[in-house]
Scaffold this active site. Structure first.
Site, short mmCIF file in Angstrom:
data_model
loop_
_atom_site.label_atom_id
_atom_site.label_comp_id
_atom_site.label_asym_id
_atom_site.label_seq_id
_atom_site.Cartn_x
_atom_site.Cartn_y
_atom_site.Cartn_z
N ASP A 159 -42.23 5.61 -7.80
CA ASP A 159 -41.03 4.46 -7.60
C ASP A 159 -40.56 4.50 -6.04
O ASP A 159 -40.15 5.69 -5.70
CB ASP A 159 -40.06 4.71 -8.44
CG ASP A 159 -38.92 3.66 -8.65
OD1 ASP A 159 -38.96 2.65 -7.72
OD2 ASP A 159 -38.07 3.77 -9.51
N HIS B 28 -41.33 2.98 -11.84
CA HIS B 28 -40.00 2.23 -12.18
C HIS B 28 -40.11 1.44 -13.52
O HIS B 28 -41.30 0.83 -13.83
CB HIS B 28 -40.00 1.12 -10.82
CG HIS B 28 -38.72 0.60 -10.83
ND1 HIS B 28 -37.73 1.19 -10.14
CD2 HIS B 28 -38.40 -0.82 -10.96
CE1 HIS B 28 -36.33 0.56 -10.00
NE2 HIS B 28 -36.83 -0.87 -10.47
N SER C 201 -32.51 0.35 -12.28
CA SER C 201 -32.58 -0.51 -11.18
C SER C 201 -31.50 -1.26 -10.49
O SER C 201 -30.33 -0.49 -10.12
CB SER C 201 -33.74 -1.34 -11.30
OG SER C 201 -34.45 -1.80 -9.98
#
Length: 348
Positions: A286, A316, A191
């Site tokens: 996501d 995610h 991320s």
């Protein structure tokens, strides 16, 4: 307060139920969005999360505590045969906490990987991806150095990036301390940690310093300036929503920062040639899935070797859900195997 072990036990007991029963407990059937089918365990977790206040209503401190509680419930057990050492490394503005992972089966030719955790630059810490780091070390047979970079809003852009760059430079000087060849370092993150990794590789190119052996980008944020289709299609996904992304950026950016600058949106960099080979993994459910895929394609077009995988049924942050979602555990191990293959010169 229940212990982390008790929380995991309860979560695993519920999530071990058959998929039809889990979906029934959610009050719905199979979730199909954008041609993808959500894993039933993630569907159940999403339903439970909707009963709680949204992160966008929380302070950063409250959000950090909420993430800690979630990770305790869904993280798996650390991989056996991996030794951990807490230490400090030189950051951009002083020493930062770090944790080194060394597998018992370590390959003396494997590089030291510097790892940056997820959290939008605002939440998360060295515990957030602790379990995945043990998996990464064990499967790749290489040491991992996870860093606890500074967070916003206390330390806004570019503090986290500066710490990650400083940690990479420190690791190049000290790789041999962890049993890796001198100066041989890889980088990785998930991320926002993937955002930092991509940006650091680009910055190293700008200043003429050596590239890492490899860059590992797991569901990376590569473009904070654009609204790709997945930001709408999966804008209400769990655990990351488009609104949460806006909340992160509201805390992370300074007034006047240009979201389209490559030091915020590495996908905006026009020349990606000469960057480190990349392993890029995305999750289907996501908002960021388009960004990760687009960056993989852009790197390939620039002649950079890339191994890309999209895990369509996952969401995610899946590397932190290995204890609750078997498909997330399998995907995390496959990502680690791709890294090992890249270390051996097999990538693509």
């Amino acid at each position: 307060m229940a212990s982390a072990a008790a929380q995991r036990a309860v979560a695993n007991l519920i999530l071990s139920l058959p998929a039809p029963l889990l979906r029934l407990m959610c009050g719905g059937g199979v979730v199909h969005v954008g041609g993808r089918t959500l894993d039933p365990r993630l569907q159940f977790l999403a339903a439970q999360a909707r009963k709680q206040p949204a992160m966008t209503q929380a302070t950063p401190e409250q959000a950090r505590a909420g993430m800690t509680g979630l990770i305790r419930a869904v993280a798996g057990k650390p991989e056996p045969g991996v030794a951990c050492e807490d230490l400090y490394v030189q950051g951009a503005a002083g020493d930062i906490p770090a944790r080194a992972y060394r597998p018992a089966n370590q390959d003396p030719d494997a590089p030291l990987m510097v790892w940056a955790h997820m959290g939008g630059g605002v939440i998360g810490d060295i515990e957030t991806t602790h379990v995945f780091c043990t998996v990464l070390a064990k499967v790749t047979r290489g040491p991992v150095l996870s860093i606890d970079y500074r967070l916003a809003p206390e330390h806004r852009f570019p503090a986290g990036i500066d710490d990650t760059l400083a940690a990479y430079r420190w690791a190049r000087e000290h790789a041999a301390r962890f049993g890796a060849p001198a100066g041989k370092v890889a980088m990785g993150g998930d991320s926002m940690g993937g955002n930092f990794t991509a940006i650091v590789c680009q910055e190293l190119k700008r200043v003429g310093e050596p590239q890492p052996v490899l860059q590992l980008l797991v569901y990376p944020c590569t473009d904070v300036a654009s609204q790709t289709p997945s930001m709408t299609t999966y804008g209400e996904a769990f655990p990351l929503t488009s609104a949460t992304m806006d909340w992160f950026m509201g805390h992370y950016l300074n007034p006047g920062d240009d979201p389209a600058h490559p030091k915020l949106s590495p996908l905006k960099e026009k020349d990606l040639s000469g960057l480190a080979p990349a392993v890029i993994a995305t999750a289907g459910f996501d908002p960021l899935v388009d960004q990760g895929e687009a960056y993989a394609k852009a790197l390939k077009a620039a002649g950079v070797p890339v191994a890309y995988r999209c895990y369509d049924s996952l969401a995610h942050a899946f590397v932190a859900f290995t204890g609750a979602v078997p498909a997330a555990d399998a995907a995390s191990r496959e990502v680690a195997r791709l890294v090992r293959e890249a270390y051996e010169g097999r990538i693509g």
